[in-house]
Scaffold this active site. Structure first.
Site, PDB file in Angstrom:
ATOM      1  N   THR A  85       0.867  -1.191   0.000  1.00 54.57           N
ATOM      2  CA  THR A  85       0.000   0.000   0.000  1.00 54.57           C
ATOM      3  C   THR A  85       0.898   1.234   0.000  1.00 54.57           C
ATOM      4  OG1 THR A  85      -1.672  -1.170   1.281  1.00 54.57           O
ATOM      5  CG2 THR A  85      -1.845   1.232   1.168  1.00 54.57           C
ATOM      6  N   LYS A 160      -7.088   1.955  -2.989  1.00 50.98           N
ATOM      7  CA  LYS A 160      -6.702   1.335  -1.709  1.00 50.98           C
ATOM      8  C   LYS A 160      -6.695   2.372  -0.581  1.00 50.98           C
ATOM      9  CE  LYS A 160      -4.994  -1.441   1.311  1.00 50.98           C
ATOM     10  NZ  LYS A 160      -5.965  -2.213   2.060  1.00 50.98           N
ATOM     11  N   LYS A 228      -0.078   5.153   8.453  1.00 48.27           N
ATOM     12  CA  LYS A 228       0.571   5.519   7.175  1.00 48.27           C
ATOM     13  C   LYS A 228      -0.480   5.709   6.079  1.00 48.27           C
ATOM     14  CE  LYS A 228       1.674   1.987   4.887  1.00 48.27           C
ATOM     15  NZ  LYS A 228       1.102   1.061   3.913  1.00 48.27           N
TER      16      LYS A 228
HETATM   17  N1  NDP Z   1      -1.255  -6.613   7.436  1.00 46.10           N
HETATM   18  C1  NDP Z   1      -2.349  -6.342   6.781  1.00 46.10           C
HETATM   19  O1  NDP Z   1      -3.452  -6.669   7.234  1.00 46.10           O
HETATM   20  C2  NDP Z   1      -2.321  -5.653   5.465  1.00 46.10           C
HETATM   21  C3  NDP Z   1      -1.233  -4.944   5.035  1.00 46.10           C
HETATM   22  N2  NDP Z   1      -1.265  -4.308   3.829  1.00 46.10           N
HETATM   23  C4  NDP Z   1      -0.116  -3.563   3.346  1.00 46.10           C
HETATM   24  O2  NDP Z   1       0.839  -4.534   2.934  1.00 46.10           O
HETATM   25  C5  NDP Z   1       2.152  -4.072   3.189  1.00 46.10           C
HETATM   26  C6  NDP Z   1       2.870  -5.059   4.104  1.00 46.10           C
HETATM   27  O3  NDP Z   1       2.132  -5.160   5.295  1.00 46.10           O
HETATM   28  P1  NDP Z   1       2.528  -6.230   6.436  1.00 46.10           P
HETATM   29  O4  NDP Z   1       2.972  -7.489   5.824  1.00 46.10           O
HETATM   30  O5  NDP Z   1       1.409  -6.219   7.392  1.00 46.10           O
HETATM   31  O6  NDP Z   1       3.757  -5.474   7.068  1.00 46.10           O
HETATM   32  P2  NDP Z   1       4.987  -6.021   7.938  1.00 46.10           P
HETATM   33  O7  NDP Z   1       5.399  -4.837   8.749  1.00 46.10           O
HETATM   34  O8  NDP Z   1       4.647  -7.294   8.603  1.00 46.10           O
HETATM   35  O9  NDP Z   1       6.088  -6.345   6.834  1.00 46.10           O
HETATM   36  C7  NDP Z   1       6.737  -5.313   6.159  1.00 46.10           C
HETATM   37  C8  NDP Z   1       7.754  -5.889   5.224  1.00 46.10           C
HETATM   38  O10 NDP Z   1       8.482  -4.806   4.612  1.00 46.10           O
HETATM   39  C9  NDP Z   1       9.877  -5.042   4.802  1.00 46.10           C
HETATM   40  N3  NDP Z   1      10.585  -3.770   4.861  1.00 46.10           N
HETATM   41  C10 NDP Z   1      10.319  -2.707   5.644  1.00 46.10           C
HETATM   42  N4  NDP Z   1      11.185  -1.693   5.381  1.00 46.10           N
HETATM   43  C11 NDP Z   1      12.013  -2.142   4.408  1.00 46.10           C
HETATM   44  C12 NDP Z   1      13.091  -1.562   3.705  1.00 46.10           C
HETATM   45  N5  NDP Z   1      13.499  -0.308   3.939  1.00 46.10           N
HETATM   46  N6  NDP Z   1      13.718  -2.301   2.774  1.00 46.10           N
HETATM   47  C13 NDP Z   1      13.306  -3.565   2.519  1.00 46.10           C
HETATM   48  N7  NDP Z   1      12.287  -4.176   3.143  1.00 46.10           N
HETATM   49  C14 NDP Z   1      11.635  -3.461   4.072  1.00 46.10           C
HETATM   50  C15 NDP Z   1       9.975  -5.832   6.093  1.00 46.10           C
HETATM   51  O11 NDP Z   1      11.227  -6.486   6.171  1.00 46.10           O
HETATM   52  P3  NDP Z   1      11.822  -6.973   7.592  1.00 46.10           P
HETATM   53  O12 NDP Z   1      11.208  -8.301   7.857  1.00 46.10           O
HETATM   54  O13 NDP Z   1      13.277  -7.015   7.364  1.00 46.10           O
HETATM   55  O14 NDP Z   1      11.428  -5.921   8.603  1.00 46.10           O
HETATM   56  C16 NDP Z   1       8.789  -6.784   5.909  1.00 46.10           C
HETATM   57  O15 NDP Z   1       9.118  -7.829   5.029  1.00 46.10           O
HETATM   58  C17 NDP Z   1       1.985  -2.669   3.791  1.00 46.10           C
HETATM   59  O16 NDP Z   1       2.069  -1.727   2.754  1.00 46.10           O
HETATM   60  C18 NDP Z   1       0.579  -2.701   4.370  1.00 46.10           C
HETATM   61  O17 NDP Z   1       0.015  -1.408   4.458  1.00 46.10           O
HETATM   62  C19 NDP Z   1      -2.343  -4.411   2.989  1.00 46.10           C
HETATM   63  C20 NDP Z   1      -3.437  -5.130   3.356  1.00 46.10           C
HETATM   64  C21 NDP Z   1      -3.537  -5.765   4.648  1.00 46.10           C
HETATM   65  O1  SSN Z   2      -4.570  -2.546   4.394  1.00 47.23           O
HETATM   66  C1  SSN Z   2      -5.080  -3.338   5.188  1.00 47.23           C
HETATM   67  C2  SSN Z   2      -6.457  -3.723   5.079  1.00 47.23           C
HETATM   68  C3  SSN Z   2      -6.917  -4.600   6.171  1.00 47.23           C
HETATM   69  C4  SSN Z   2      -8.280  -5.144   5.841  1.00 47.23           C
HETATM   70  O2  SSN Z   2      -8.788  -4.914   4.725  1.00 47.23           O
HETATM   71  O3  SSN Z   2      -8.817  -5.845   6.722  1.00 47.23           O
END
Ligand code: NDP
Ligand code: SSN
Length: 276
Positions: A85, A160, A228
């Site tokens: 996102t 989104k 964010k």
């Molecule tokens: N969780 C949710 O319910 C949902 C999340 N999203 C979106 O999906 C994305 C991921 O979310 P989520 O999996 O929950 O987040 P997490 O915080 O669990 O994971 C984030 C990921 O990004 C990596 N990362 C962060 N900073 C850097 C960097 N500078 N360089 C390289 N890798 C980096 C982390 O690596 P490391 O392991 O090394 O920290 C990790 O793999 C976000 O944009 C979120 O808004 C969308 C829908 C639902």
């Molecule tokens: O970006 C995160 C969305 C979470 C949700 O749709 O439940």
């Protein structure tokens, strides 16, 4: 999210090569049959299609532009799909450099959280290269219950952000309602039952309400990411001169929650700001 999505792809017979900044977090995926690429560039070199799922705009840009980033190996015949996102401008920057090297690009952020990701029930909001979209539909069909193709780059990111802005605002109103019910002598569990039978029934209230009443916020969607998304949605509102007083207030509440150290909890932990 990335881990759950990769496990699903592996379960459905896709060959998957993974990279994560903290490489040890790939170990579980290796047990499910994934190979590991040492850098983003190594993944691109090996794979025809690469999916990125990263925390925020800075992370999404870093994985493309930094040393050993995706840009070093992208070329004609390869597709890059960013499902993080981010804002439309970040997505456009990535699209521009990927396509300038002959690669194709799709933004494809998702609705749905950890459990839908594990169950292949995400809603995919894709935009960009339609040919690439058509090629990766079999993977999207595994990851999600429905994919939308929304046209030009930026439309997926914007859709989104609009959705998450609404969700974040609703979560704040819901939190205030639970506290108001409780403090005015009502049983908050009865409030949940009443809500569930009326016009504003929704899965979010149903799933998160009982835990919130117990002050429990097991992370599905981390609060720091919801904040964010509010910030990026408010910036989109600025660009389009759309007044968003409700979203702005919700953003302040999420910022307050972050300042209380709740950033890694589920975004429902914004509830705590009402009693602190
Ligand atoms: N969780 C949710 O319910 C949902 C999340 N999203 C979106 O999906 C994305 C991921 O979310 P989520 O999996 O929950 O987040 P997490 O915080 O669990 O994971 C984030 C990921 O990004 C990596 N990362 C962060 N900073 C850097 C960097 N500078 N360089 C390289 N890798 C980096 C982390 O690596 P490391 O392991 O090394 O920290 C990790 O793999 C976000 O944009 C979120 O808004 C969308 C829908 C639902
Ligand atoms: O970006 C995160 C969305 C979470 C949700 O749709 O439940």
């Amino acid at each position: 999210m990335g881990k759950a999505m990769a496990v699903n792809l592996l379960r459905h017979g896709f060959k998957v090569t993974v990279w994560n900044r903290t490489l040890s977090r790939c170990d579980e995926l290796v047990q499910h049959g994934a190979s590991v690429g040492e850098t983003p560039a190594a993944v691109i070199k090996k794979c025809k299609y690469t999916i990125a799922m990263l925390s925020d705009p800075a992370a999404a840009l870093s994985v493309v532009f930094d040393k050993h980033g995706a840009l070093e190996q992208i070329c004609g015949g390869k597709g890059y799909i960013d499902m993080s996102t981010v804002d439309a401008d970040t997505s456009s920057q990535i699209s521009q450099v990927i396509t300038s090297k002959g690669g194709s690009f799709l933004e494809a952020p998702v609705s749905g959280s950890k459990k839908p990701a594990e169950d292949g029930q995400l809603v995919i909001l894709a935009a960009g290269d339609k040919d690439l979209y058509d090629q990766v539909v079999p993977a999207f069909d595994v990851l999600g219950k429905k994919s939308f193709f929304l046209g030009q780059i930026g439309n997926g990111a914007k859709m989104k952000l609009v959705v998450n802005m609404i969700m974040g605002s609703m979560m704040n109103a819901f939190s205030e309602g639970i506290v108001l019910a409780d403090k005015s002598g009502l049983d908050p569990h009865t409030l949940l039952d009443v809500l569930d039978l009326g016009a504003i029934a929704n899965p979010m209230f149903k799933m998160k309400g009982p835990a919130m009443i117990k002050n429990s916020y097991p992370p599905a969607f981390p609060l720091k990411h919801q904040q964010k998304d509010m910030r990026l949605a408010l910036a989109l509102g600025d660009e389009n001169a759309v007044p968003m007083p409700v979203a702005a207030a919700a953003n302040e509440a999420f910022k307050k929650a972050r300042s209380l150290g709740l950033g890694d909890h589920d975004f429902s932990a914004v509830f705590e700001t009402l009693s602190k």
